[in-house]
Design a protein around this motif. Structure first.
Motif, PDB file in Angstrom:
ATOM      1  N   SER B  24       0.854  -1.175   0.000  1.00  6.13           N
ATOM      2  CA  SER B  24       0.000   0.000   0.000  1.00  6.13           C
ATOM      3  C   SER B  24       0.897   1.235   0.000  1.00  6.13           C
ATOM      4  O   SER B  24       1.772   1.360  -0.854  1.00  6.13           O
ATOM      5  CB  SER B  24      -0.910  -0.061   1.227  1.00  6.13           C
ATOM      6  N   ASP B  25       0.736   2.110   0.976  1.00  3.03           N
ATOM      7  CA  ASP B  25       1.560   3.319   1.036  1.00  3.03           C
ATOM      8  C   ASP B  25       3.043   2.966   1.148  1.00  3.03           C
ATOM      9  O   ASP B  25       3.411   1.906   1.639  1.00  3.03           O
ATOM     10  CB  ASP B  25       1.183   4.149   2.273  1.00  3.03           C
ATOM     11  N   PRO B  53      -6.367 -10.463  -0.087  1.00  2.00           N
ATOM     12  CA  PRO B  53      -6.190  -9.269   0.757  1.00  2.00           C
ATOM     13  C   PRO B  53      -7.454  -8.906   1.531  1.00  2.00           C
ATOM     14  O   PRO B  53      -7.381  -8.471   2.678  1.00  2.00           O
ATOM     15  CB  PRO B  53      -5.831  -8.170  -0.240  1.00  2.00           C
ATOM     16  N   GLU B  54      -8.616  -9.096   0.909  1.00  2.00           N
ATOM     17  CA  GLU B  54      -9.843  -8.676   1.602  1.00  2.00           C
ATOM     18  C   GLU B  54     -10.220  -9.605   2.744  1.00  2.00           C
ATOM     19  O   GLU B  54     -11.103  -9.297   3.532  1.00  2.00           O
ATOM     20  CB  GLU B  54     -11.014  -8.538   0.615  1.00  2.00           C
ATOM     21  N   LYS B  55      -9.509 -10.736   2.808  1.00  4.39           N
ATOM     22  CA  LYS B  55      -9.797 -11.668   3.898  1.00  4.39           C
ATOM     23  C   LYS B  55      -8.783 -11.518   5.032  1.00  4.39           C
ATOM     24  O   LYS B  55      -8.632 -12.401   5.877  1.00  4.39           O
ATOM     25  CB  LYS B  55      -9.740 -13.109   3.370  1.00  4.39           C
ATOM     26  N   VAL B  57      -6.890  -8.968   7.966  1.00  5.52           N
ATOM     27  CA  VAL B  57      -6.941  -7.727   8.742  1.00  5.52           C
ATOM     28  C   VAL B  57      -5.672  -7.606   9.574  1.00  5.52           C
ATOM     29  O   VAL B  57      -5.320  -8.541  10.313  1.00  5.52           O
ATOM     30  CB  VAL B  57      -8.166  -7.694   9.684  1.00  5.52           C
ATOM     31  N   HIS B  70      -0.845   0.438   7.541  1.00  5.44           N
ATOM     32  CA  HIS B  70      -0.941   1.405   6.444  1.00  5.44           C
ATOM     33  C   HIS B  70      -0.122   0.964   5.233  1.00  5.44           C
ATOM     34  O   HIS B  70      -0.355   1.426   4.125  1.00  5.44           O
ATOM     35  CB  HIS B  70      -0.450   2.779   6.901  1.00  5.44           C
ATOM     36  N   MET B  72       0.235  -2.215   4.308  1.00  5.08           N
ATOM     37  CA  MET B  72      -0.283  -3.476   3.775  1.00  5.08           C
ATOM     38  C   MET B  72      -1.553  -3.177   2.997  1.00  5.08           C
ATOM     39  O   MET B  72      -2.449  -2.513   3.506  1.00  5.08           O
ATOM     40  CB  MET B  72      -0.657  -4.427   4.929  1.00  5.08           C
ATOM     41  N   ASN B  73      -1.628  -3.694   1.799  1.00  4.61           N
ATOM     42  CA  ASN B  73      -2.851  -3.476   1.035  1.00  4.61           C
ATOM     43  C   ASN B  73      -3.881  -4.560   1.378  1.00  4.61           C
ATOM     44  O   ASN B  73      -4.220  -5.416   0.564  1.00  4.61           O
ATOM     45  CB  ASN B  73      -2.558  -3.461  -0.466  1.00  4.61           C
ATOM     46  N   THR B  74      -4.342  -4.501   2.602  1.00  5.14           N
ATOM     47  CA  THR B  74      -5.365  -5.421   3.106  1.00  5.14           C
ATOM     48  C   THR B  74      -6.325  -4.547   3.899  1.00  5.14           C
ATOM     49  O   THR B  74      -6.238  -3.333   3.832  1.00  5.14           O
ATOM     50  CB  THR B  74      -4.732  -6.442   4.077  1.00  5.14           C
ATOM     51  N   TYR B  75      -7.198  -5.161   4.683  1.00  8.15           N
ATOM     52  CA  TYR B  75      -7.911  -4.358   5.677  1.00  8.15           C
ATOM     53  C   TYR B  75      -6.948  -4.112   6.837  1.00  8.15           C
ATOM     54  O   TYR B  75      -6.082  -4.952   7.120  1.00  8.15           O
ATOM     55  CB  TYR B  75      -9.180  -5.072   6.149  1.00  8.15           C
ATOM     56  N   GLY B  76      -7.089  -2.973   7.472  1.00 10.49           N
ATOM     57  CA  GLY B  76      -6.159  -2.654   8.553  1.00 10.49           C
ATOM     58  C   GLY B  76      -6.805  -1.778   9.591  1.00 10.49           C
ATOM     59  O   GLY B  76      -7.730  -1.010   9.301  1.00 10.49           O
ATOM     60  N   PHE B  77      -6.339  -1.914  10.819  1.00 10.76           N
ATOM     61  CA  PHE B  77      -6.908  -1.137  11.926  1.00 10.76           C
ATOM     62  C   PHE B  77      -5.761  -0.653  12.807  1.00 10.76           C
ATOM     63  O   PHE B  77      -5.196  -1.404  13.582  1.00 10.76           O
ATOM     64  CB  PHE B  77      -7.888  -2.014  12.722  1.00 10.76           C
ATOM     65  N   LEU B  98     -11.711 -14.507   8.532  1.00 18.50           N
ATOM     66  CA  LEU B  98     -10.673 -13.492   8.328  1.00 18.50           C
ATOM     67  C   LEU B  98      -9.346 -13.929   8.962  1.00 18.50           C
ATOM     68  O   LEU B  98      -9.328 -14.497  10.045  1.00 18.50           O
ATOM     69  CB  LEU B  98     -11.101 -12.152   8.948  1.00 18.50           C
TER      70      LEU B  98
END
Ligand SMILES: Cc1ncc(C[n+]2csc(CCOP(=O)(O)OP(=O)(O)O)c2C)c(N)n1
Ligand code: SF4
Ligand SMILES: [Mg+2]
Lengths: 632, 322
Positions: B24-25, B53-55, B57, B70, B72-77, B98
């Motif tokens: 990602s960034d 990636p969408e699976k 977090v 930030h 990683m091009n996945t979901y992130g928290f 997930l």
């Protein structure tokens, strides 16, 4: 009262059963040492009465410790039951009858002004001739005081009678008392038996049988020995009702809302909601997670919400204080969350088992920086149920934390209300796992409303990062200057958008006049009862009750301006303006008064205290008379 | 999953993911920061396992290392300082579909989040937790952390850290329900990769402590072990991690350790002279909280209604002539 008041106690009046005296309503208290089951008996008595169609309100009298020293006035544990022919909305004023397992517990209630003048006291007599002379003397001293005060004291061999049936009187006296009360109030004994079977259903026949025997014994003893009996008539029940306390109603409401995760850490007086949910939530596909602390409970709920359906966390004031940083995160990251705060007395650990409404301002402003959230407060037990459904919907629609403020009064108070009729729309819909359309961004704030659609992990094409840092519309950490301003603007707009959906609350009584009482939360019943009584006296007073505190509905400012004087009635702290040091420049108002003054630029006074007791209608009525005298 | 329409769970799209797909960034860590290596190893794992990636977090706390999601091009928290673990637990509880990863700093996990660390081990939820242990607070500019060696000068300990450091491996291995404990250094990329991979395949809570260089604030803190390769004790086992020959040439202190042996694991963990590298402990038989608390009923309107009616009956009053 039924009997002539002679300054003498009656050991065993010869019971010649005349016809029961018909009355409209009565307040009954049962007090004992902790662990003697006064509350079980009282709750059963309340339920039996509700099932007979009476209006009821029960409130538990809870000492701070699990087993406080026996025979002390501060250790009194018990229950108050207010019964009436019609609907009862609050705990009322002073008690008509009190059943006491010892004279010290009784004294605790008497000293704090909870007994009516000349009230009937039914007192365990075993202390009178106790082998310990200290106890004998204490008993004699209290008796002397009670008789001098003009109470109608009836001494009764509860323990002696109980021992005829069970070995341990601590585990039986309460059902004997239930039997006595069932006679005194002409209760339907079949319902009473049913209630006992239900209350002890998990303990089996071995426990049920002696308790049924005790019930009969108490009933017969009263029949043979008491010279009075009452009847509280009631209209027949026309539709199905349920009787629960507020915490059970919250638990049921959580189930009904379709939320599936409740994360909590034990804290009085909130815990019983989680106890209840732990027992039944799994039947509805839900789960209760007891976390290692409140921070974890709130974080767990946020994580669950972020990845699925909106979750709930239940706590009381000190726990909410710990959750504040996480509430800010939910607000900033726009993750739906429902937080229930069953308020207790503060500050700090405060009065864990006592009622207070001291968390309103902290609920609104408890996190650093601007963190909009919705704050609402149920005012009845029924409202506790529906508020959970409403809270879940708001949280999901507006991607915002919703704080529901209940309190110790609602938590343990029992009240009948119409059996809810299930609606599918109560339940949260399945969360979206469809691919997101190309170009979708996580904070696509609508210019007008501030709303944006939530993307949920698992959705193809929706990859983004949640952060508690200031972020851009696409979820990136903001480095530019204007970004935080925009984010704060948009999050705040959601509150305005939500506010547009609120209806102006109705004034109770005429819409203009001399005095307006404004309340929120559990005090509604007491305030409205006081207003009714005052109006019967010809006083021009009305009241307004607010369910939504953040934001407040439109039209409230106009209502306030139609009255000569506005006073908030709350159970939280405010300075006494009569004190020498207190001036208009330093006076600290009660929670709601601060808010109304700030928002509507009206002079609002506070009537509030932190005695840890529900407000009595009589106290509100007296204040109303006083204030109106000042005005006219 | 309950509450999810089934047709959306089938991933019909048979895309082959490249390294780029997980990026990602552009990372904003200092040049030479060990976090970069951890990021690369993780992206490599995702590619090798072809994880959608969408699976996935990534949950983190706050700190230099917590910027991880930030990148990683996945979901992130990217959450709060100390709270990554309970948030990750919340994510996982109803989303077994997930893959959950947690990245924390040493301050994040061992100090402000210490309570959550102990309890995460006990819950044993199925996820991979990596602690980027640079022995210092990086983001807040060099304050002592629980793992800062005694004597190291920092901005809050200008005359040298006064306390003995906390030994996170010993602490971890003392918690009941612990099911996977590994220790590794980011400067041996192949071992790092292998450890993360083994952690990923472990069912339960996989705890990895990664010694991570912070050239900006603690450039010399790992000198003693870097200069003396024998101070690293590489643990090898057929049932654990097998150390490749190429690595054995440089790191000669290699010992066979059966990761099911917790007593031996504790012994290695307590040795502060020689740092154990590899899988110290693994027990697949420990039940996971996500399994234990798996719903027995879906939370659909009809099930909810049924449960509610039962409750209303329990507390119900019927009209008199009913
Ligand atoms: C509640 C709270 N307290 C303090 C901080 C400030 N803070 C941010 S990161 C950090 C420590 C970072 O150290 P570490 O966790 O080791 O991560 P690193 O930066 O070294 O990767 C601190 C104290 C904060 N963000 N929140
Ligand atoms: S300060 Fe240290 S830990 Fe932080 S980015 Fe720089 S090198 Fe990495
Ligand atoms: Mg660090």
């Amino acid at each position: 009262m039924h009997t002539t008041e002679t300054p003498q106690s009656k050991t065993a009046p010869t019971g010649q059963n005349a016809k029961p005296t018909v009355i409209d309503e009565h307040i009954i208290e049962i007090v004992s040492d902790s662990g003697e089951g006064a509350q079980t008996a009282g709750q059963a008595f309340g339920t039996i009465s509700a099932r007979m169609g009476n209006g009821i309100w029960t409130v538990e009298i809870i000492p701070a410790e699990i087993e406080p020293p026996p025979r002390t006035s501060s250790g009194a544990s018990g229950i108050r039951i207010r019964l009436g022919s019609n609907q009862i909305t609050n705990m009322g004023n002073e008690a008509d009858i009190i059943v006491a397992f010892n004279e010290q517990a009784l004294l605790g209630r008497e000293e704090t002004g909870n007994l009516k003048k000349g009230a009937t006291i039914i007192l365990e007599n075993r202390w009178k001739d106790h082998t310990n002379n200290v106890i004998r003397e204490q008993y004699a001293e209290v008796m002397e005081h009670l008789l001098a005060e003009g109470y109608n004291v009836i001494e009764i061999p509860m323990e002696e009678e109980t021992l005829k049936i069970v070995k341990n009187p601590r585990r039986g006296k309460n059902m004997f008392v239930l039997g006595m009360l069932s006679y005194i109030y002409s209760r339907d004994m079949e319902l009473a038996r049913e209630q006992i079977r239900f209350a002890f259903r998990k303990k089996g026949e071995k426990v049920i049988a002696p308790n049924l025997q005790l019930l009969e014994a108490g009933y017969n003893w009263a029949k043979n020995n008491l010279d009075f009996q009452y009847e509280i008539t009631s209209p027949p029940i026309s539709k199905p009702m349920v009787v629960t306390n507020g915490n059970v109603a919250i638990g049921m409401g959580i189930m009904a809302s379709g939320m599936e995760v409740c994360a909590m850490y034990p804290i009085t007086p909130a815990t019983s909601a989680s106890h209840y949910l732990s027992e039944v939530f799994e039947n509805a596909g839900g789960m209760v997670h007891q976390a290692e602390d409140e921070l974890a409970a709130c974080a767990f709920a946020i994580g669950a919400s972020y990845a699925g359906k909106c979750a709930v966390t239940i706590t009381s004031g000190p726990g909410m204080a710990l959750k504040t940083e996480l509430l800010g995160l939910a607000s900033m990251a726009e993750i739906p969350l429902v937080l229930v705060d069953v308020q207790r007395g503060g500050p700090s650990t405060g009065l864990p088992t006592k009622v207070e409404q001291g968390d309103l301002l902290s609920a609104m402003f408890n996190s650093p920086g601007d963190n909009p959230k919705v704050v609402l407060a149920p005012s009845t037990i029924e409202d506790c149920f529906y508020s959970m459904i409403t809270a879940r919907k708001i949280a999901e629609t507006f991607r915002i934390p919703v704080l529901v403020l209940s309190d110790a009064n609602l938590a343990t108070g029992q009240q009948p209300y119409p059996r809810p009729e299930f609606k599918e729309e109560w339940v949260a819909p399945p969360y979206d796992q469809n691919p997101v359309p190309e170009g979708t961004i996580p904070y696509d704030w609508d210019e007008k409303t501030g709303l944006s659609k939530r993307i949920i992990p698992g959705q193809p094409g929706g990859l983004f990062r949640v952060t508690g840092l200031a972020h851009t519309r696409d979820g990136h950490v903001a480095y530019g200057a204007g970004v935080n301003q925009e984010g704060c603007d948009k999050r705040s707009l959601k509150i305005a958008t939500f506010q547009k959906t609120l209806k102006t609350p109705r004034v109770y009584g005429p819409e203009e006049g001399d005095l307006l009482l404004v309340g929120w939360g559990s005090t509604r019943g007491a305030i409205e009862e006081a207003v009714d009584k005052a109006r019967k006296e010809g006083l021009t007073v009305s009241s307004l009750h607010l369910k939504f505190l953040m934001p407040m509905a439109s039209g409230i400012g106009e209502i306030l301006k139609k009255f000569k004087k506005v006073i908030t009635v709350e159970i939280n702290f405010s300075d006494n303006p009569e004190r020498e040091m207190i001036t208009e420049e330093n006076r600290r108002y009660s929670n709601l008064a601060w808010l109304l003054r700030a928002r509507y630029l009206v002079d609002v006074d506070s009537f509030s205290n932190v005695h840890g007791q529900p407000l009595k209608p009589s106290a509100i009525l007296e204040m109303t008379r006083r204030e109106l005298k000042k005005l006219n | 999953m309950f509450g999810v329409s089934i047709d959306n769970l089938l991933n019909l799209d048979q895309k082959y993911y490249q390294m780029d797909d997980y990026q990602s960034d552009i990372p904003r860590w200092c040049p030479g920061c060990g976090d970069n290596g951890i990021l690369t190893a993780t992206q490599r794992l995702l590619r090798e396992e072809q994880i959608a990636p969408e699976k996935t977090v990534f949950v983190s706390g706050i700190g230099c290392s917590s910027r991880f999601p930030h990148y990683m091009n996945t979901y992130g928290f990217h959450s709060l300082h100390g709270r990554a673990l309970p948030i990750a637990e919340g994510v996982k509880i109803r989303r077994p579909d997930l893959h959950v990863f947690v990245n924390m700093g040493d301050g994040d996990c061992f100090s402000i989040g210490a309570a959550h660390w102990i309890h995460a081990l006990r819950y044993n939820m199925n996820m991979v937790a990596m602690v980027h242990d640079n022995n210092i607070y990086g983001l807040t500019k060099k304050q002592a952390s629980p793992t800062t060696p005694k004597g190291l000068k920092s901005n809050t300990t200008p005359r040298g850290a006064v306390l003995e450091p906390l030994n996170p491996l010993v602490t971890t291995l003392a918690v009941s329900n612990v099911s996977f404990v590994a220790n590794v250094v980011e400067w041996i990329p192949d071992l790092l990769f292998d450890v993360i991979k083994k952690a990923f395949h472990h069912k339960g809570f996989s705890f990895i402590r990664i010694l991570q260089r912070c050239p900006h604030f603690t450039p010399h803190v790992f000198d003693p072990i870097m200069n003396e390769p024998d101070r690293l004790r590489l643990l090898t086992h057929d049932d654990g991690m097998v150390i490749p020959d190429a690595i054995k040439k440089i790191y000669k202190n290699v010992e066979t350790h059966d990761p099911s042996n917790i007593h031996k694991a504790r012994e290695y963990a307590s040795d502060t002279e020689t740092i154990p590298i590899g899988i110290l402990f693994r027990d697949e038989s420990v039940p996971t909280y996500d399994d234990i608390r798996k719903p027995t009923k879906p939370n659909t309107p009809s099930v909810i209604n049924e449960a509610l009616q039962r409750e209303f009956d329990k507390f119900g009053i019927k009209p008199k002539n009913d």
